[in-house]
Design an enzyme around this catalytic site. Sequence first.
Site, PDB file in Angstrom:
ATOM      1  N   SER C 185       1.064  -1.303  -0.132  1.00  0.00           N
ATOM      2  CA  SER C 185       0.352  -0.285  -0.094  1.00  0.00           C
ATOM      3  C   SER C 185       0.978   0.997   0.307  1.00  0.00           C
ATOM      4  O   SER C 185       1.502   0.971  -1.331  1.00  0.00           O
ATOM      5  CB  SER C 185      -1.293   0.155   1.351  1.00  0.00           C
ATOM      6  OG  SER C 185      -2.114   0.501   1.174  1.00  0.00           O
ATOM      7  N   ASP C 271     -10.305  -4.684  -5.096  1.00  0.00           N
ATOM      8  CA  ASP C 271      -9.714  -3.769  -4.150  1.00  0.00           C
ATOM      9  C   ASP C 271     -10.569  -1.580  -3.990  1.00  0.00           C
ATOM     10  O   ASP C 271     -10.087  -1.333  -5.276  1.00  0.00           O
ATOM     11  CB  ASP C 271      -8.263  -3.908  -4.240  1.00  0.00           C
ATOM     12  CG  ASP C 271      -7.595  -2.661  -3.370  1.00  0.00           C
ATOM     13  OD1 ASP C 271      -8.096  -2.145  -2.585  1.00  0.00           O
ATOM     14  OD2 ASP C 271      -6.039  -3.075  -2.988  1.00  0.00           O
ATOM     15  N   HIS C 301      -8.353  -5.069  -0.140  1.00  0.00           N
ATOM     16  CA  HIS C 301      -6.924  -4.122  -0.704  1.00  0.00           C
ATOM     17  C   HIS C 301      -6.182  -5.204  -0.034  1.00  0.00           C
ATOM     18  O   HIS C 301      -4.617  -4.850   0.688  1.00  0.00           O
ATOM     19  CB  HIS C 301      -7.208  -3.208   0.359  1.00  0.00           C
ATOM     20  CG  HIS C 301      -6.353  -2.092   0.439  1.00  0.00           C
ATOM     21  ND1 HIS C 301      -4.901  -2.262  -0.801  1.00  0.00           N
ATOM     22  CD2 HIS C 301      -5.351  -1.380   1.705  1.00  0.00           C
ATOM     23  CE1 HIS C 301      -4.385  -0.457  -0.341  1.00  0.00           C
ATOM     24  NE2 HIS C 301      -3.722  -1.154   0.979  1.00  0.00           N
TER      25      HIS C 301
END
Lengths: 327, 327, 327, 327, 327, 327
Positions: C185, C271, C301
Amino acid sequence: MFTDLPEEQLRGYRSTVPEPEGFDAFWRGSIAVARERAVAPRLTEVDTGLTAIRTWDVEFSGWNGQPIRAWLRAPAHAEGPLPAVVHYVGYGGGRGSALDELAYSAAGYAHLLMDTRGQGSGWSEGATPDDFGTGPQAPGVMTRGIGSIETYYYGRFFTDAVMAVDAARSLDLVDGERIAVHGGSQGGAAALAAGALADDVRAVVARVPFLCDIPRAITITDAKPFHEIVEYLAVHRGEIASVLHVLSHIDGVHFASRITAPLLVTAALMDAVVPPSGPFAAFNASPSSAKDLLLHPYNGHEGGGPEDTAAALAFLARHLGSEGTRA
Amino acid sequence: MFTDLPEEQLRGYRSTVPEPEGFDAFWRGSIAVARERAVAPRLTEVDTGLTAIRTWDVEFSGWNGQPIRAWLRAPAHAEGPLPAVVHYVGYGGGRGSALDELAYSAAGYAHLLMDTRGQGSGWSEGATPDDFGTGPQAPGVMTRGIGSIETYYYGRFFTDAVMAVDAARSLDLVDGERIAVHGGSQGGAAALAAGALADDVRAVVARVPFLCDIPRAITITDAKPFHEIVEYLAVHRGEIASVLHVLSHIDGVHFASRITAPLLVTAALMDAVVPPSGPFAAFNASPSSAKDLLLHPYNGHEGGGPEDTAAALAFLARHLGSEGTRA
Amino acid sequence: MFTDLPEEQLRGYRSTVPEPEGFDAFWRGSIAVARERAVAPRLTEVDTGLTAIRTWDVEFSGWNGQPIRAWLRAPAHAEGPLPAVVHYVGYGGGRGSALDELAYSAAGYAHLLMDTRGQGSGWSEGATPDDFGTGPQAPGVMTRGIGSIETYYYGRFFTDAVMAVDAARSLDLVDGERIAVHGGSQGGAAALAAGALADDVRAVVARVPFLCDIPRAITITDAKPFHEIVEYLAVHRGEIASVLHVLSHIDGVHFASRITAPLLVTAALMDAVVPPSGPFAAFNASPSSAKDLLLHPYNGHEGGGPEDTAAALAFLARHLGSEGTRA
Amino acid sequence: MFTDLPEEQLRGYRSTVPEPEGFDAFWRGSIAVARERAVAPRLTEVDTGLTAIRTWDVEFSGWNGQPIRAWLRAPAHAEGPLPAVVHYVGYGGGRGSALDELAYSAAGYAHLLMDTRGQGSGWSEGATPDDFGTGPQAPGVMTRGIGSIETYYYGRFFTDAVMAVDAARSLDLVDGERIAVHGGSQGGAAALAAGALADDVRAVVARVPFLCDIPRAITITDAKPFHEIVEYLAVHRGEIASVLHVLSHIDGVHFASRITAPLLVTAALMDAVVPPSGPFAAFNASPSSAKDLLLHPYNGHEGGGPEDTAAALAFLARHLGSEGTRA
Amino acid sequence: MFTDLPEEQLRGYRSTVPEPEGFDAFWRGSIAVARERAVAPRLTEVDTGLTAIRTWDVEFSGWNGQPIRAWLRAPAHAEGPLPAVVHYVGYGGGRGSALDELAYSAAGYAHLLMDTRGQGSGWSEGATPDDFGTGPQAPGVMTRGIGSIETYYYGRFFTDAVMAVDAARSLDLVDGERIAVHGGSQGGAAALAAGALADDVRAVVARVPFLCDIPRAITITDAKPFHEIVEYLAVHRGEIASVLHVLSHIDGVHFASRITAPLLVTAALMDAVVPPSGPFAAFNASPSSAKDLLLHPYNGHEGGGPEDTAAALAFLARHLGSEGTRA
Amino acid sequence: MFTDLPEEQLRGYRSTVPEPEGFDAFWRGSIAVARERAVAPRLTEVDTGLTAIRTWDVEFSGWNGQPIRAWLRAPAHAEGPLPAVVHYVGYGGGRGSALDELAYSAAGYAHLLMDTRGQGSGWSEGATPDDFGTGPQAPGVMTRGIGSIETYYYGRFFTDAVMAVDAARSLDLVDGERIAVHGGSQGGAAALAAGALADDVRAVVARVPFLCDIPRAITITDAKPFHEIVEYLAVHRGEIASVLHVLSHIDGVHFASRITAPLLVTAALMDAVVPPSGPFAAFNASPSSAKDLLLHPYNGHEGGGPEDTAAALAFLARHLGSEGTRA
């Protein structure tokens, strides 16, 4: 996120909502009856604690002659007659407090802010009843009386909006040649209606206008108040065609197609309450030769907020010939 | 639903948050440094399109002499010096548009609306940086620099609030003997701080004031911004005592206990953002002999909305000797 | 549900985000200053209760020489110098507990897990300040200092990420020829940045990397943290062009286009936080001749979670020449 | 916000859940059958890419002799027999990846992490079936087979938990005199059960333990999984008494009242999933003379997170005589 | 809002879900075993307080001969043998109360409402166990035993549905030549299955049928119960192909392609639980020469509600030759 | 979770809502006017496809003689005159489909299900207008006409409810000595009103009755429709006293205090829509010597669902002397 078509498609977007037969006749009739039953507005000055702005509690004749409340405000030090702004408000609210929405009078206008019949209990207070019964309806006013255009709430409300222009024009304080209409969301829808139906409106400001291209809008958002229509149709499955027919009488696209005065429309690409195809459809339908569209790519239903107000003030100054005036 | 104790218990509610040693010394020191580094406010008149109200973009010296922006507005037709209202705003916002919050200047006051450092990106725009780094923090400013009172955000912000009173007093337009502070939510907290710490404030209006009786508030609501503190402590489990100690320096209860000027507090029994025990605790702590509490039983954090504004205008008129003035 | 384009379109998806003039110069400059002001890392061994893994609390020089904290861990029974993994973490977290994220050191690597400046209060604890002020900003760090690339948060954070590679290389424990960068991320975005900007990185693992193809991402999701940018632009309507220009300096697509080392990217079709077009755009932009994309069709995610870790360990073993090593 | 009684009341809180007749007989019987049908655990070493930790895929005999999977991990460089930690996991998960939960083996323990029958599809993967049918049930396992304690899911699961201790003790790698049980949430409930029912457990760590003081818990939270019981009773209105009777056989309070080994319980005052009265009720019920309660006032169901892990490692070191050992 | 393709595309929509090899053999086998082990239904008349409708508690032999409960109801004043409706219910419910769903018996049919094994605890009560263990699964039954079609829940449930038709036919009260199957959502899926697999079904009513065109459905909605499959696959990333293969054995599209009896399907364009492409794909796959599709444009998963019931009664009357009968 | 006081306190709970002066006079007057303007009910038999139950579309005279729609159903094979159940429905719905709510006619009663004026668009369809205007109001009917009891919606609706009993009694099919009233939620409130105000009602069934002890209810729940009153008062801050005064005319507690007929009330401890103190307050206020309270500890606003229906049928059979009748 973006809630509707890409901007480049919106730029050319045209609604396919059909104009119902008898559209003009219906509105002509409703306004004629209201004018027949109208009496002169009653003004009562109120003490708000403000020294730079004078305020009157107004009652004027709306649909079928029914009394509608409003605030009239004007700069304390101005000499009339003044250019005027007739202002309509968003869904669920009313004319609110006399201490709100001071920018228009502070900018030198006679500012008539119309109360909304039978609403005025959501985010701002109202004082005007909706003096008419209702058939079965979903909560809110979107389906109040939706069985026919004669009984439908927005037939009454938009007639009120037209009558507010008449009322403003009848005031000594107001220069009847310089009247504009203005509103946001439901108020923007009313501004389109009054811009099309009232006499001699010199400028129309419709901010993120609601109630345009309704058949599409109700299928691309789950947000209220558009969704009230869906809730109604989900139960009254047999009334789909008749409800869409009634709604076609109040679709902002048809009002916009009759607006030739200068027109300012605003829209927002992340607006889930009023997806932007509606405002674009209205804007694109208008034959006005002086029309502006102000687009906010990263906003929701708040649109441009105070920047739309600033743009409206500039637009009004330009088209009401009030630029540079300082009371 | 009601979010806190029953009204009858709130009426007598007293906070038990301990006053930290050195409370007065800390604030005296912070203000002294700011005053040492202060320069005269810079005013630039701006054209807002309003004719009844004049507007200046202001930059004054706040915490540590850092420049803070504000709007100064006054009635166009008034002769100074005028009584003044110094105004602070709620969490996440900034000074916003010069077209908003016109009631105070329209009511005849010099109205200084202070921007909020490093916020101004939530519901209204700001233009003032927070020129100071931060340790690890949760999003928002509630925990910015919370490692010590010297680095904590609200040490800077409340010092700005005090310096805004100094700045107002230094203006020719302002009658330095007739200055009030006013704000809602975070702005109400700032009004309490300035009411306690600034010189010679003649009236304090704290509407649904945030940041009072903090140790209780963070355990009875999950609403932000109070919850930002909980989020921080949920991760920094070893800092509970030190964080509560830092927060005790900015608790509105301690400011209120130092306010002797006329004080108006408003509260709402259904407020989940600022549970009413905080505003009551502040109100009950104040030794002021002219204090009013306006309670709204069926409201949330909007409190009385425009009715609180009307009450504030009446309260200010009474205590700033401006009743009956008409510019 | 799927949150972005169909897989077959993602496979060929290319971003159109323009590379700003001066991109390389900006980063060269920022790194040069940081290196000039850098001092040797300080390591303090800590007792974590673990017997198979040794742990050091590290402070190294990041942006502008500012001290950045990290954990260094290594297998207790290994003989150095070891191949190294420099690891960056996701939004809101910090380096966390020394008992978390043990897989890399247990797999035989010197594992440097960098703290994130001014975050570390959301889901894991951090200990590093962001020693720099901010202009008006929305909560979170996405808009901290977004007025210019010189003041923007991610200019500092990505420079820290590059300096972490320098710091790792300077350690006796580390074989400077065998350093990889890794993260998920926000940490994946940092891995792309360091993979492009740091010297001699031998492998890059970017799991569901954030901050790629930003102009598209912010219009197709309402999830935070991308949405923080929208919140800011919704208020600061006049700064759209300048904000997008600032963001183009930190877009992962431009970093990826400079990565020639072996590259592993992961993405997930469901996601909503990092819609997969961003990771695909980065992957497709990279000229690396040894790049793999691991796609998870039914994940959000979290991506591949521990399966991404296993894939990363296999990828690192292959490209750092550490296959089959057993400490 | 706080989700339960004030801390001072929690400190002395005692459950009134009645112990069902035949409680001990039921469990003795279930364990006796399982032991009768048990076979020796099967261990298969797996290559995880980790060099400092060895890992075995384990299958041991659980309830009624049914095969239960687990991970066994141990430090690669340690000489056995080692003290052991038998570990149970939270609701919805399974034994997960062999790359997760490395702290216990890295701390020098033989670490047996038991899979959860018929779960393992929520947040971590499992590989063990629940080889038993079910009556009508709400989604989740809280009401699977709740028609009688003989068919109830938790009768099987807690018997598995006891058998895991037997399995651990049977391994060459393990010092059978030094076995602890450990888990969080549902895993904490299992640790209480095994701490009461298994032979010769030397320490019990129950972090935010679920399933304690059930009759109260289901009336003070709407969070799942407790709420699954309410959903079931909302439909099966006639089974209230019998369901509560079944549940009284698996209430952690009754297990705790039989735990004399050292006991560590953790709880959090803002835990809405496991309101803290349950953990306190269990803690207060235990006759252990070496019990600790670690309370987190500002945490939810995450409790102390890695700080609870650190506390558990310290507690285990003290009570398993493994302090200071370094493999 | 519309949840799927535009209506004009739905009208021609065809699923691409592949039919698994051995589809017919699997179902033939499962039914053969069930029939082999079947015993005659047991009926016990119950006193419900109703005087116009007689009610029997039924137990018949389902999958593998396991006992399945049902309600049988018939008009009190009718003379048999009667045409029959076999009825299946939606996800989470059971056969419910004998006072619900009275329309079919009041309309003159023998009405057999089958309980759902192992559900019956969500919105209506059930009394039938699912006498079979499960592998790791997500909450709900969508993934119960999904490791193979032999162990998968819907293999058992759909076999029960077929056996319910056998049971109905065996009753003296029933005219075996005039049996229809009927259900909504999961019950509609069962009606498709029984319509394809049971002998001599004379009409099939599948209202908003669930479990059609599954591979598409799980990627276009986040609503449960379809989402249970996604939750499972998000954790069991390695089982995607095998899970989709198992699901292809129970996809309503393959059942529909075998239905030649009169078929009524209903669908709703705003259905987020069962996006309408599934029902359309099933409808379009059926070779029936007497098929009707009733589409509700403004409804969600409630579909036509009582209007679907009225349409079903009319359809059944037409195709079971019961028009105009009045008991 | 439990939403109100503990059961033991509820058992003795008494409302303190004051009875307004003129309560009886107001209702006597409203009913007198309605009776004066009433005409005989019009019945039109409809073909519903049901053979065991006959159905008539009814129009009877309600408030002020306005036409109110209803369904009348009776067993096809019964000989009149029959005992009758007059039935009122919950908020937002209407009389719905003639295929719903068949249990009462199937149990041998003449069943008159009254439509609700101006609702019937939420969960079931209605066909009756509310032929009366409204002042400013929040969406829904809770505040329609709340300016005075003369204009308030529930004055009309409860008068309709009383007139429905008159209408039932006037039918040949009905035995006027054996009439009961029945309803749930809003329908339960109407049953209490008709039980107090209509002539000679022989049994009253009020399931989870809404609108009892209103001043308390609106402060302990945020659920609609009670919350509509709060929304109104949040804007109309000056009307609190007058609104509570209007509401005191329709509070179910005052109706209950006038009910001497056999009374069945049901309540649920987890009901957030109608917190149970309201139903208990009504129950405790009634002087009936044959009153039963059926409490569901683990249910929300669904209460006992079909079990309440079964209990109602048993209660009606007992008190209408219809036990054991079989048509």
